[in-house]
Design a protein around this motif. Structure first.
Motif, PDB file in Angstrom:
ATOM      1  N   PRO A   1       9.099  76.924  32.370  1.00 32.67           N
ATOM      2  CA  PRO A   1       9.425  78.346  32.288  1.00 32.67           C
ATOM      3  C   PRO A   1      10.113  78.733  30.974  1.00 32.67           C
ATOM      4  N   ALA A   2      10.715  77.775  30.291  1.00 32.17           N
ATOM      5  CA  ALA A   2      11.372  78.079  29.017  1.00 32.17           C
ATOM      6  C   ALA A   2      10.376  78.590  27.990  1.00 32.17           C
ATOM      7  N   LEU A   3       9.146  78.090  28.038  1.00 34.96           N
ATOM      8  CA  LEU A   3       8.132  78.521  27.084  1.00 34.96           C
ATOM      9  C   LEU A   3       7.791  79.996  27.237  1.00 34.96           C
ATOM     10  N   LYS A   4       7.868  80.521  28.461  1.00 31.96           N
ATOM     11  CA  LYS A   4       7.517  81.914  28.704  1.00 31.96           C
ATOM     12  C   LYS A   4       8.496  82.868  28.046  1.00 31.96           C
ATOM     13  N   THR A   5       9.748  82.476  27.927  1.00 33.86           N
ATOM     14  CA  THR A   5      10.759  83.369  27.368  1.00 33.86           C
ATOM     15  C   THR A   5      11.081  83.064  25.909  1.00 33.86           C
ATOM     16  N   MET A   6      10.553  81.973  25.395  1.00 34.39           N
ATOM     17  CA  MET A   6      10.869  81.558  24.037  1.00 34.39           C
ATOM     18  C   MET A   6      10.067  82.369  23.018  1.00 34.39           C
ATOM     19  N   GLN A   7      10.720  82.848  21.993  1.00 31.64           N
ATOM     20  CA  GLN A   7      10.074  83.562  20.903  1.00 31.64           C
ATOM     21  C   GLN A   7       9.427  82.553  19.960  1.00 31.64           C
ATOM     22  N   PHE A   8       8.413  83.008  19.196  1.00 38.42           N
ATOM     23  CA  PHE A   8       7.715  82.132  18.269  1.00 38.42           C
ATOM     24  C   PHE A   8       8.679  81.525  17.252  1.00 38.42           C
ATOM     25  N   ASN A   9       9.603  82.325  16.716  1.00 41.50           N
ATOM     26  CA  ASN A   9      10.565  81.807  15.734  1.00 41.50           C
ATOM     27  C   ASN A   9      11.456  80.725  16.333  1.00 41.50           C
ATOM     28  N   GLU A  10      11.795  80.884  17.613  1.00 44.70           N
ATOM     29  CA  GLU A  10      12.598  79.864  18.283  1.00 44.70           C
ATOM     30  C   GLU A  10      11.808  78.565  18.424  1.00 44.70           C
ATOM     31  N   LEU A  11      10.522  78.699  18.698  1.00 52.56           N
ATOM     32  CA  LEU A  11       9.673  77.517  18.794  1.00 52.56           C
ATOM     33  C   LEU A  11       9.584  76.815  17.443  1.00 52.56           C
ATOM     34  N   LEU A  12       9.429  77.595  16.358  1.00 51.81           N
ATOM     35  CA  LEU A  12       9.383  76.996  15.020  1.00 51.81           C
ATOM     36  C   LEU A  12      10.685  76.286  14.681  1.00 51.81           C
ATOM     37  N   GLU A  13      11.808  76.822  15.143  1.00 55.70           N
ATOM     38  CA  GLU A  13      13.096  76.146  14.929  1.00 55.70           C
ATOM     39  C   GLU A  13      13.092  74.775  15.593  1.00 55.70           C
ATOM     40  N   GLN A  14      12.482  74.684  16.773  1.00 55.59           N
ATOM     41  CA  GLN A  14      12.405  73.402  17.471  1.00 55.59           C
ATOM     42  C   GLN A  14      11.467  72.443  16.725  1.00 55.59           C
ATOM     43  N   VAL A  15      10.375  72.967  16.190  1.00 50.90           N
ATOM     44  CA  VAL A  15       9.453  72.143  15.400  1.00 50.90           C
ATOM     45  C   VAL A  15      10.178  71.584  14.181  1.00 50.90           C
ATOM     46  N   ASP A  16      11.043  72.387  13.567  1.00 48.51           N
ATOM     47  CA  ASP A  16      11.804  71.935  12.399  1.00 48.51           C
ATOM     48  C   ASP A  16      12.732  70.774  12.723  1.00 48.51           C
ATOM     49  N   ARG A  17      13.092  70.612  13.971  1.00 47.30           N
ATOM     50  CA  ARG A  17      13.985  69.523  14.373  1.00 47.30           C
ATOM     51  C   ARG A  17      13.265  68.178  14.460  1.00 47.30           C
ATOM     52  N   LEU A  18      11.947  68.205  14.462  1.00 46.31           N
ATOM     53  CA  LEU A  18      11.187  66.951  14.578  1.00 46.31           C
ATOM     54  C   LEU A  18      11.407  66.061  13.358  1.00 46.31           C
ATOM     55  N   PRO A  19      11.314  64.743  13.527  1.00 48.93           N
ATOM     56  CA  PRO A  19      11.349  63.843  12.369  1.00 48.93           C
ATOM     57  C   PRO A  19      10.203  64.199  11.410  1.00 48.93           C
ATOM     58  N   ASP A  20      10.382  63.954  10.136  1.00 57.75           N
ATOM     59  CA  ASP A  20       9.442  64.398   9.112  1.00 57.75           C
ATOM     60  C   ASP A  20       7.996  64.021   9.399  1.00 57.75           C
ATOM     61  N   GLY A  21       7.737  62.764   9.709  1.00 60.59           N
ATOM     62  CA  GLY A  21       6.367  62.316   9.946  1.00 60.59           C
ATOM     63  C   GLY A  21       5.737  62.988  11.149  1.00 60.59           C
ATOM     64  N   ALA A  22       6.484  63.076  12.229  1.00 62.51           N
ATOM     65  CA  ALA A  22       5.969  63.713  13.447  1.00 62.51           C
ATOM     66  C   ALA A  22       5.741  65.208  13.204  1.00 62.51           C
ATOM     67  N   ARG A  23       6.644  65.849  12.470  1.00 63.32           N
ATOM     68  CA  ARG A  23       6.499  67.282  12.161  1.00 63.32           C
ATOM     69  C   ARG A  23       5.252  67.526  11.321  1.00 63.32           C
ATOM     70  N   MET A  24       5.027  66.677  10.334  1.00 62.84           N
ATOM     71  CA  MET A  24       3.863  66.829   9.465  1.00 62.84           C
ATOM     72  C   MET A  24       2.576  66.744  10.287  1.00 62.84           C
ATOM     73  N   ILE A  25       2.478  65.737  11.126  1.00 61.85           N
ATOM     74  CA  ILE A  25       1.272  65.544  11.925  1.00 61.85           C
ATOM     75  C   ILE A  25       1.124  66.652  12.958  1.00 61.85           C
ATOM     76  N   PHE A  26       2.216  67.065  13.582  1.00 65.60           N
ATOM     77  CA  PHE A  26       2.149  68.166  14.544  1.00 65.60           C
ATOM     78  C   PHE A  26       1.628  69.434  13.869  1.00 65.60           C
ATOM     79  N   ASN A  27       2.162  69.762  12.705  1.00 64.66           N
ATOM     80  CA  ASN A  27       1.717  70.962  11.987  1.00 64.66           C
ATOM     81  C   ASN A  27       0.243  70.874  11.605  1.00 64.66           C
ATOM     82  N   LEU A  28      -0.164  69.735  11.067  1.00 64.97           N
ATOM     83  CA  LEU A  28      -1.556  69.585  10.648  1.00 64.97           C
ATOM     84  C   LEU A  28      -2.515  69.715  11.827  1.00 64.97           C
ATOM     85  N   HIS A  29      -2.155  69.101  12.951  1.00 65.74           N
ATOM     86  CA  HIS A  29      -3.068  69.107  14.100  1.00 65.74           C
ATOM     87  C   HIS A  29      -2.961  70.408  14.908  1.00 65.74           C
TER      88      HIS A  29
END
Length: 181
Positions: free
Chosen positions: A112-140
């Motif tokens: 249910p957290a995804l339903k109320t989360m704004q896109f910018n908030e989701l990007l903030e969480q993506v920024d918390r990923l380790p560099d390699g995982a973030r790179m691959i997540f973004n590319l895919h």
């Protein structure tokens, strides 16, 4: 299409001639759209600014190669993404791709957290990923690269790409679950 009131083809022609005004128009029109792309790959503002600057240097250098096939914005975004990949490769010595452990426990997810989360908030969480995982997540997930393409671009195995993507997804689910508490 126009770029800040000027015809797109006129701005492109000016950029081909190294006209500073045309370059400024193009930069000012697209930089604010490309900066979040850079930030999503870089993870920090100084690196994102470096990627953006480097990407626009490439845009101006190669603008004569743009043949009006598809949107200009898409063409620029591809250059920005490739510049981010190049930046990652150059700095890989300080970045480690951590292999996903097979005995890693499943993470608790609060969907249910995804339903109320704004896109910018989701990007903030993506920024918390380790560099390699973030790179691959973004590319895919964001840019639509296949794991085979990612493996080729980053000089890793397809399996490493898949495991890093799954690791990124699990970490994001955990981050999102904690953010909703």
């Amino acid at each position: 299409m126009s770029i800040q009131g000027e015809p797109e083809h006129g701005v492109i022609s000016g950029c081909i001639k190294n006209d500073r005004r045309s370059q400024a128009l193009l930069y000012n029109h697209f930089a604010s759209r490309m900066y979040p792309v850079c930030l999503s790959y870089a993870g920090d503002r100084p690196a994102a600014q470096d990627i953006l600057q480097e990407a626009f240097i490439k845009v101006f250098k190669n603008i004569s190669d743009y043949k009006n096939n598809g949107s200009l914005e898409g063409w620029i975004r591809r250059i920005v993404t490739n510049t981010a990949i190049d930046h990652y490769r150059k700095n890989r010595k300080t970045v480690s791709l951590m292999a996903a452990e097979s005995d890693e426990p499943e993470l608790q997810v609060l969907n249910p957290a995804l339903k109320t989360m704004q896109f910018n908030e989701l990007l903030e969480q993506v920024d918390r990923l380790p560099d390699g995982a973030r790179m691959i997540f973004n590319l895919h997930a964001l840019d639509g690269y296949s794991h085979k393409e990612i493996a080729k671009e980053l000089n890793i195995t397809e399996g490493t790409s898949k495991s890093q993507f799954n690791r990124a997804r699990k970490l994001l689910m955990n981050f999102i679950g904690k953010a909703s508490l």
